[in-house]
Design an enzyme around this catalytic site. Structure first.
Site, PDB file in Angstrom:
ATOM      1  N   CYS A   1       0.830  -1.205   0.000  1.00 43.87           N
ATOM      2  CA  CYS A   1       0.000   0.000   0.000  1.00 43.87           C
ATOM      3  C   CYS A   1       0.869   1.261   0.000  1.00 43.87           C
ATOM      4  O   CYS A   1       1.424   1.616  -1.031  1.00 43.87           O
ATOM      5  CB  CYS A   1      -0.975  -0.027   1.171  1.00 43.87           C
ATOM      6  SG  CYS A   1      -2.313   1.181   1.002  1.00 43.87           S
TER       7      CYS A   1
ATOM      8  N   GLU B   1      -1.773  -9.290   2.727  1.00 40.89           N
ATOM      9  CA  GLU B   1      -1.790  -9.912   4.060  1.00 40.89           C
ATOM     10  C   GLU B   1      -3.206 -10.228   4.533  1.00 40.89           C
ATOM     11  O   GLU B   1      -3.411 -11.144   5.342  1.00 40.89           O
ATOM     12  CB  GLU B   1      -1.089  -9.013   5.084  1.00 40.89           C
ATOM     13  CG  GLU B   1      -1.778  -7.709   5.432  1.00 40.89           C
ATOM     14  CD  GLU B   1      -1.399  -6.531   4.551  1.00 40.89           C
ATOM     15  OE1 GLU B   1      -1.548  -5.379   4.992  1.00 40.89           O
ATOM     16  OE2 GLU B   1      -0.958  -6.768   3.397  1.00 40.89           O
TER      17      GLU B   1
ATOM     18  N   HIS C   1      -3.449  -5.009  -0.239  1.00 43.86           N
ATOM     19  CA  HIS C   1      -2.968  -5.606   1.010  1.00 43.86           C
ATOM     20  C   HIS C   1      -3.067  -7.130   0.926  1.00 43.86           C
ATOM     21  O   HIS C   1      -4.069  -7.716   1.359  1.00 43.86           O
ATOM     22  CB  HIS C   1      -3.807  -5.105   2.194  1.00 43.86           C
ATOM     23  CG  HIS C   1      -3.576  -3.681   2.563  1.00 43.86           C
ATOM     24  ND1 HIS C   1      -2.657  -3.294   3.518  1.00 43.86           N
ATOM     25  CD2 HIS C   1      -4.149  -2.540   2.095  1.00 43.86           C
ATOM     26  CE1 HIS C   1      -2.675  -1.975   3.635  1.00 43.86           C
ATOM     27  NE2 HIS C   1      -3.571  -1.487   2.786  1.00 43.86           N
TER      28      HIS C   1
END
Length: 525
Positions: free
Chosen positions: A375, A499, A497
């Site tokens: 990001c 994750e 993102h």
């Protein structure tokens, strides 16, 4: 639908969310379809505008909802995709009730906590519980009531649970109370805090069917019997949940304690054998170790919880233990980067620490250290490249200052004043270019990832950046989503993102590539 209500007592920070997620996991291991709801008794509509230093990570769901980090744990442990309705806040409940009152939905009634607020809470729990996905509707719904029993903020939610319990058959709800079992200086376990906590639960009109005791050491049979006697539960319904080094071990420990059997018996569910998938993941051993520096704005690890877990997922898949070194973006020294095997720049907002992050990216690029940017880390990788490869010394992001804006605000974000829920949020498709690192990692031409940002690579600067050697290997229409550098051991950054979609059994490809590159370029012993 069967409901498992999880409440907490004595103190906050007990790991109630991990306990709830682990309960869901041991039931999923037995083949049940499980979903989860988190109740947050704060007046905020959602977690989107909350200070992460106070509240921890803002987790983003596929539908763009900004929610409590516990929903990230639910998704990781249960390997499911949740949506906004699965996070119920006081703010959402009160806003909905007030809007209904303004529309005249209550036909002139005096609007009160009981029944209007409690009815709204029950309705929201039931709607979230029955929301299906590609695997069909869930059979079991976990409901974690945030906060501590006795808090003023939690009272309407506990009352709603009490009403639900009276309305449902006895075998359709089980209440599990998570509490602290401290030890005195002599090492003796003290049950008095648990007794008082259960008493507070009773004062709310609820009783615990099972008690999970959080402790540093296993709870002995004598202590279990004492808790059972004073709290009116069976001795086998008192479960020991000791502190373990790996949170993914918690479901294994709860299974050993017989919690799954106790729950299925109470809910009159058919007995099923536990599957081995989760245990195989937990049992994997490490054959190597790497050190990753995360250069960040906040010194609180919970702010970056999903990144920590995604590194752990990738490390476990590659039999590699990942040691994280946390570096303050404003205070670290370049020499601290010399001995790490990889550098990661996480997402964030604001000007604080920006120059330190850019220096870390430059160090990774010039010293051939594997780099992963997420990001804001993606945006700053573009800024660093523009400054030090193209020679645009005033290159910057429109968010952080005047100069040549290689990062510009999204057109749809211009003139947006409200902060809550107004970013580019949630799942968006990304087209992956052939012949790139991104294609090697994802092995697909189109992927879906979660986003949370207001800025993008300036379309007017893309050609110059590409001509200088920066490859944009992932696109969403005109928007740049992934950048990479050919010839570098691993220089990879994403506007999204990754994750948020990483799972213990399915690590995020970007993190797999990063950890793999760190292993190959390993410096630390």
């Amino acid at each position: 639908m069967k409901y498992i209500i999880v409440t907490g007592g004595v103190m906050s920070g007990l790991g109630k969310g991990i306990t709830a997620a682990s309960i869901g996991r041991i039931l999923k291991n037995r083949g049940y379809r499980v979903t989860a709801v988190k109740i947050d008794p704060y007046l905020n509509i959602d977690a989107g505008t909350m200070n992460p230093a106070q509240h921890g990570e803002v987790f983003v769901l596929g539908d763009g909802s900004e929610v409590d980090l516990d929903l990230g744990n639910y998704e990781r442990f249960l390997d499911i995709e949740l949506s906004g309705p699965h996070n119920i806040t006081t703010g959402k409940v009160y806003r909905s009730v007030i809007e209904k009152e303004r529309r005249g939905d209550y036909l002139g009634d005096t609007v009160q906590i009981i029944p209007h607020i409690t009815d709204e809470i029950k309705c929201r729990i039931e709607q979230a519980a029955t929301e299906g996905d590609e695997n069909g509707a869930a059979e079991i719904c976990l409901v974690e009531v945030g906060g501590t029993v006795g808090d003023i903020e939690s009272m309407p939610f506990l009352e709603a649970v009490r009403q639900m319990r009276g309305e449902l058959p006895e075998d359709e709800m089980v209440l599990i109370h998570v509490t602290l079992i401290p030890e005195d200086t002599m090492g003796d376990m003290k049950t008095k805090p648990t007794q008082h906590s259960v008493k507070a639960l009773r004062e709310a009109g609820l009783y615990a069917d099972m008690i999970v005791g959080r402790s540093e050491h296993p709870i002995g049979l004598h202590t279990k019997r004492k808790i059972a006697s004073f709290c009116d539960v069976a001795a086998q319904a008192v479960v020991s949940a000791t502190t373990v080094p790996d949170i993914y071990q918690v479901p294994v420990e709860l299974e050993k304690e017989g919690l799954a059997d106790a729950i299925t018996t109470h809910l009159h569910l058919d007995r099923r054998e536990a599957l081995e998938e989760w245990y195989n993941v937990v049992a994997r051993e490490y054959t190597s170790r790497i050190t990753v520096a995360i250069v960040s704005k906040y010194g609180i690890e919970d702010v970056y919880l999903s990144i920590k877990e995604a590194l752990k997922h990738a490390g476990r898949a590659l039999a590699t233990e990942v040691k994280i070194v946390w570096l303050d973006a404003e205070r670290y020294e370049p020499c601290q980067l010399a001995d790490v095997d990889g550098i990661l720049i996480p997402g964030g907002f604001g000007i604080r620490g920006i120059e330190g992050k850019i220096r870390a990216i430059q160090y990774a690029r010039e010293h051939n250290i594997p780099f992963l940017g997420l990001c804001l880390g993606f945006q700053l990788a573009v800024v660093e490249f523009a400054r030090h490869v193209l020679g645009w010394k005033d290159a910057c992001s429109e968010e952080i200052g005047d100069g040549r804006h290689v990062i510009a605000i999204l057109p749809e974000q211009e003139g947006v004043d409200d902060l809550g829920g107004t970013m580019r949020l949630g799942n968006y498709p990304v087209t992956v270019k052939a012949g790139t690192i991104a294609e090697q990692l994802y092995r697909r031409s189109t992927i879906t990832e979660r986003h949370r940002h207001r800025y993008e690579v300036n379309p007017e600067e893309i050609s110059a950046l590409e001509e200088a050697g920066l490859v944009f290997s992932g696109l969403n229409g005109p928007r740049m989503e992934i950048c990479e550098l050919p010839g570098h051991p691993f220089f990879f950054a994403t506007q999204f993102h990754p994750e948020f979609r990483s799972r213990p059994t399915r690590p995020a490809p970007a993190f797999l590539g990063f950890v793999s590159a760190c292993r190959k370029n390993k410096k630390t012993p």
